[in-house]
Design an enzyme around this catalytic site. Sequence first.
Site, PDB file in Angstrom:
ATOM      1  CG  HIS A 125      -1.169  -6.168  -3.278  1.00 46.34           C
ATOM      2  ND1 HIS A 125      -0.450  -5.304  -2.626  1.00 46.34           N
ATOM      3  CD2 HIS A 125      -2.392  -5.672  -3.718  1.00 46.34           C
ATOM      4  CE1 HIS A 125      -1.120  -4.314  -2.333  1.00 46.34           C
ATOM      5  NE2 HIS A 125      -2.270  -4.408  -3.110  1.00 46.34           N
TER       6      HIS A 125
ATOM      7  CG  ASP B  67      -2.083  -0.297  -1.590  1.00 45.83           C
ATOM      8  OD1 ASP B  67      -3.051   0.406  -2.114  1.00 45.83           O
ATOM      9  OD2 ASP B  67      -2.106  -1.593  -1.354  1.00 45.83           O
TER      10      ASP B  67
END
Length: 470
Positions: free
Chosen positions: A279, A330
């Site tokens: 991220h 994810d």
Amino acid sequence: MTAADSACSLFAADALLPTGWARNVLVQWDGAGRVTHVVPDTAAPAGVAQAAGPLLPGMPNLHSHAFQRAFAGLTEYRGEAQDSFWSWRNLMYRFAQRITPEALEAIATWLYIEMLEAGYTSVCEFHYVHHDTDGRPYADDATLSLALLRAAHTAGIHITLLPVLYQTSGFGAKPPRADQARFIRSTDNMLSLLERLAPACRAQEAILGMAPHSLRAVPADSLTAAVQGLTALNPHAPIHIHIAEQTQEVDDCIAWSGQRPVQWLLEHAPVDARWCLVHATHMTPTEYAAAAATGAVAGICPTTEANLGDGIFDMPLWLQHGGRWGVGSDSHACVNAAEELLMLEYGQRLVRRQRNVLATPAQPEVATAMALQAVQGGAQASGRLGDGQTAGIAVGQRADWVVLDAQAVALRGLPAPAMLSAHVFASHRTSAIHSVWAGGQCRVAGGRHALHDRAAGAFVAARATTIDAR
């Protein structure tokens, strides 16, 4: 050319090589699934199979929480006055309480088949549900990790297994919450797990690394000891960490240490090319420059980051400093390699009010530029790329690739670079993928995996045991 050579050969009228598009390319590989020859500008040998469309390098998926695939779509309702990542996390924890080893294997098998059908040929599994539902270890402490390895083997996808070190509920070594009990391991216990898993990973040619969950979940002394212990076991093992995903995380880190998360990590850990910063959404310009200089890969998960309201990574600034990157699915709200690239580019367009933001002078076709960079960064983050090696369709690399369907309506009649552009930006909801190869084996033919129906049924049954957790 012998019959054996023909069986390990494929001819493509167009192929995306690490140097760019090439015409009339013959690719050959050995019995171990490694590319031995890549010959452009050649004639198609007799008896060699011909690709049904452009040949693309397989995409690594550098961030996956497999169990969350069965949770996808179940949080799209307002449960609080202001829903956020944190309210979503509470629901996810409730869901995680109900996962059994059998359900995890069924969910992961279907997910990995979906990944292959969607253009991913390897996956980095960030695995943090370790223990039984009451938080006690299974008789075999590796039970859930082994379920993931079996799922990857069944599907035929290459896996980088990243057992997660998770110890605290917040900065300052706050005690873990009751609903985090399935995640918790001591540092010594984690290193013992890695030793237990090493033979199984070697047998499967899986890569074994480790993932300190985040700075809020791993105290400073544990982070140091875990990285040192992993390095002693394997100095090349990949290390992945969630970092700076949420603004609250940044604020909490500053309150704890006086520093922002990426700033603190770079000053207190030996971050280098082994690391993947997952991220890394909320960084200052100074952090972008310093993090890129380490050689670490930024793990961007655009559809999940959009789904959770995380924010948008400043990719042009990262690239300005020579940063490497790849994409992951994810939480698996979306399982589609092309759609991650689309969301990444569209996020940059919305922020800058420009188009084709991630194109480069060398690759003005934005889909081509992104695909090549994501393959290279993803291979590095997966631990499958040695120093100086080039990922993709190249000698010495795994025979991992995707063949687009040149007859798909969105692609038909276009030149190869435009076919890739149409695949990324114009073909969603109907797949433009014809076949997918992993390790020299055709895992997807005619757009479908051989185990598609059986695995789908097992997934639905497994999900039915968990969905009332909402």
